[in-house]
Design a protein around this motif. Structure first.
Motif, PDB file in Angstrom:
ATOM      1  N   GLN A  40       0.843  -1.195   0.000  1.00 19.47           N
ATOM      2  CA  GLN A  40       0.000   0.000   0.000  1.00 19.47           C
ATOM      3  C   GLN A  40       0.879   1.245   0.000  1.00 19.47           C
ATOM      4  O   GLN A  40       1.863   1.319   0.719  1.00 19.47           O
ATOM      5  CB  GLN A  40      -0.892   0.016   1.247  1.00 19.47           C
ATOM      6  CG  GLN A  40      -1.875  -1.127   1.316  1.00 19.47           C
ATOM      7  CD  GLN A  40      -2.896  -1.065   0.204  1.00 19.47           C
ATOM      8  OE1 GLN A  40      -3.322   0.010  -0.202  1.00 19.47           O
ATOM      9  NE2 GLN A  40      -3.299  -2.217  -0.291  1.00 19.47           N
ATOM     10  N   THR A  42       2.129   5.071   0.802  1.00 25.85           N
ATOM     11  CA  THR A  42       1.981   5.951   1.957  1.00 25.85           C
ATOM     12  C   THR A  42       1.075   7.108   1.559  1.00 25.85           C
ATOM     13  O   THR A  42       0.787   7.320   0.384  1.00 25.85           O
ATOM     14  CB  THR A  42       3.341   6.511   2.399  1.00 25.85           C
ATOM     15  OG1 THR A  42       3.862   7.322   1.349  1.00 25.85           O
ATOM     16  CG2 THR A  42       4.311   5.396   2.745  1.00 25.85           C
ATOM     17  N   ARG A  43       0.647   7.873   2.542  1.00 26.05           N
ATOM     18  CA  ARG A  43      -0.222   9.019   2.265  1.00 26.05           C
ATOM     19  C   ARG A  43       0.470  10.019   1.345  1.00 26.05           C
ATOM     20  O   ARG A  43      -0.125  10.531   0.405  1.00 26.05           O
ATOM     21  CB  ARG A  43      -0.622   9.685   3.586  1.00 26.05           C
ATOM     22  CG  ARG A  43      -1.575  10.841   3.426  1.00 26.05           C
ATOM     23  CD  ARG A  43      -1.961  11.411   4.784  1.00 26.05           C
ATOM     24  NE  ARG A  43      -2.991  12.398   4.672  1.00 26.05           N
ATOM     25  CZ  ARG A  43      -4.286  12.149   4.700  1.00 26.05           C
ATOM     26  NH1 ARG A  43      -4.689  10.905   4.852  1.00 26.05           N
ATOM     27  NH2 ARG A  43      -5.172  13.110   4.585  1.00 26.05           N
ATOM     28  N   GLN A  44       1.756  10.282   1.586  1.00 28.48           N
ATOM     29  CA  GLN A  44       2.503  11.234   0.757  1.00 28.48           C
ATOM     30  C   GLN A  44       2.645  10.720  -0.670  1.00 28.48           C
ATOM     31  O   GLN A  44       2.516  11.485  -1.632  1.00 28.48           O
ATOM     32  CB  GLN A  44       3.885  11.507   1.370  1.00 28.48           C
ATOM     33  CG  GLN A  44       4.649  12.609   0.652  1.00 28.48           C
ATOM     34  CD  GLN A  44       3.884  13.928   0.652  1.00 28.48           C
ATOM     35  OE1 GLN A  44       3.331  14.336   1.658  1.00 28.48           O
ATOM     36  NE2 GLN A  44       3.847  14.590  -0.494  1.00 28.48           N
ATOM     37  N   GLU A  45       2.914   9.432  -0.841  1.00 30.61           N
ATOM     38  CA  GLU A  45       3.010   8.858  -2.187  1.00 30.61           C
ATOM     39  C   GLU A  45       1.671   8.974  -2.919  1.00 30.61           C
ATOM     40  O   GLU A  45       1.635   9.313  -4.108  1.00 30.61           O
ATOM     41  CB  GLU A  45       3.419   7.388  -2.120  1.00 30.61           C
ATOM     42  CG  GLU A  45       4.851   7.152  -1.737  1.00 30.61           C
ATOM     43  CD  GLU A  45       5.173   5.688  -1.526  1.00 30.61           C
ATOM     44  OE1 GLU A  45       6.359   5.341  -1.697  1.00 30.61           O
ATOM     45  OE2 GLU A  45       4.267   4.893  -1.199  1.00 30.61           O
ATOM     46  N   LEU A  46       0.592   8.701  -2.215  1.00 35.81           N
ATOM     47  CA  LEU A  46      -0.734   8.775  -2.820  1.00 35.81           C
ATOM     48  C   LEU A  46      -1.042  10.199  -3.288  1.00 35.81           C
ATOM     49  O   LEU A  46      -1.534  10.404  -4.398  1.00 35.81           O
ATOM     50  CB  LEU A  46      -1.788   8.297  -1.825  1.00 35.81           C
ATOM     51  CG  LEU A  46      -3.208   8.167  -2.355  1.00 35.81           C
ATOM     52  CD1 LEU A  46      -3.276   7.153  -3.476  1.00 35.81           C
ATOM     53  CD2 LEU A  46      -4.138   7.772  -1.231  1.00 35.81           C
ATOM     54  N   ILE A  47      -0.714  11.182  -2.453  1.00 33.15           N
ATOM     55  CA  ILE A  47      -0.937  12.586  -2.827  1.00 33.15           C
ATOM     56  C   ILE A  47      -0.071  12.946  -4.029  1.00 33.15           C
ATOM     57  O   ILE A  47      -0.544  13.566  -4.991  1.00 33.15           O
ATOM     58  CB  ILE A  47      -0.659  13.514  -1.624  1.00 33.15           C
ATOM     59  CG1 ILE A  47      -1.724  13.301  -0.549  1.00 33.15           C
ATOM     60  CG2 ILE A  47      -0.591  14.970  -2.063  1.00 33.15           C
ATOM     61  CD1 ILE A  47      -1.417  13.963   0.774  1.00 33.15           C
ATOM     62  N   THR A  48       1.197  12.535  -4.002  1.00 30.49           N
ATOM     63  CA  THR A  48       2.112  12.837  -5.109  1.00 30.49           C
ATOM     64  C   THR A  48       1.615  12.224  -6.409  1.00 30.49           C
ATOM     65  O   THR A  48       1.571  12.896  -7.447  1.00 30.49           O
ATOM     66  CB  THR A  48       3.523  12.316  -4.780  1.00 30.49           C
ATOM     67  OG1 THR A  48       3.977  12.931  -3.579  1.00 30.49           O
ATOM     68  CG2 THR A  48       4.491  12.623  -5.913  1.00 30.49           C
ATOM     69  N   THR A  50      -1.389  11.321  -7.205  1.00 27.63           N
ATOM     70  CA  THR A  50      -2.638  11.958  -7.621  1.00 27.63           C
ATOM     71  C   THR A  50      -2.365  13.284  -8.316  1.00 27.63           C
ATOM     72  O   THR A  50      -2.955  13.581  -9.367  1.00 27.63           O
ATOM     73  CB  THR A  50      -3.554  12.179  -6.401  1.00 27.63           C
ATOM     74  OG1 THR A  50      -3.812  10.911  -5.784  1.00 27.63           O
ATOM     75  CG2 THR A  50      -4.864  12.812  -6.807  1.00 27.63           C
TER      76      THR A  50
END
Length: 81
Positions: A40, A42-48, A50
């Motif tokens: 899964q 990380t939150r930062q990877e997901l934001i990046t 997106t």
């Protein structure tokens, strides 16, 4: 002849030439083995990711819009308004 392929969990795939269809249980075991490999973000990877996708889609939209305007202008020259 090559050995049958195995996934990381060692679940043997159906033997080629055995004449028997692959068992559904083997398929389910292989799917579960692949799902265990999923990591899964990380939150930062997901934001990046997106933001990158959003910027790329906007750039492609701008490119297509520009081509559309150029073709519209060319068609106006060829066929008149």
């Amino acid at each position: 002849m090559a050995n049958p392929a195995h996934d990381t969990e060692g679940v043997a795939r159906s033997q080629p030439g055995s004449g028997l269809p692959p068992r559904p249980a083997n398929f389910v075991e292989q799917v579960l083995a692949e799902l265990r490999k999923v990591v899964q973000p990380t939150r930062q990877e997901l934001i990046t990711y997106t933001v990158v996708v959003f910027v790329f889609v906007c750039a492609i939209m701008g490119f297509i819009f520009g081509l559309d305007q150029i073709f519209k202008w060319l068609m106006g020259l060829v066929f008149g308004n």
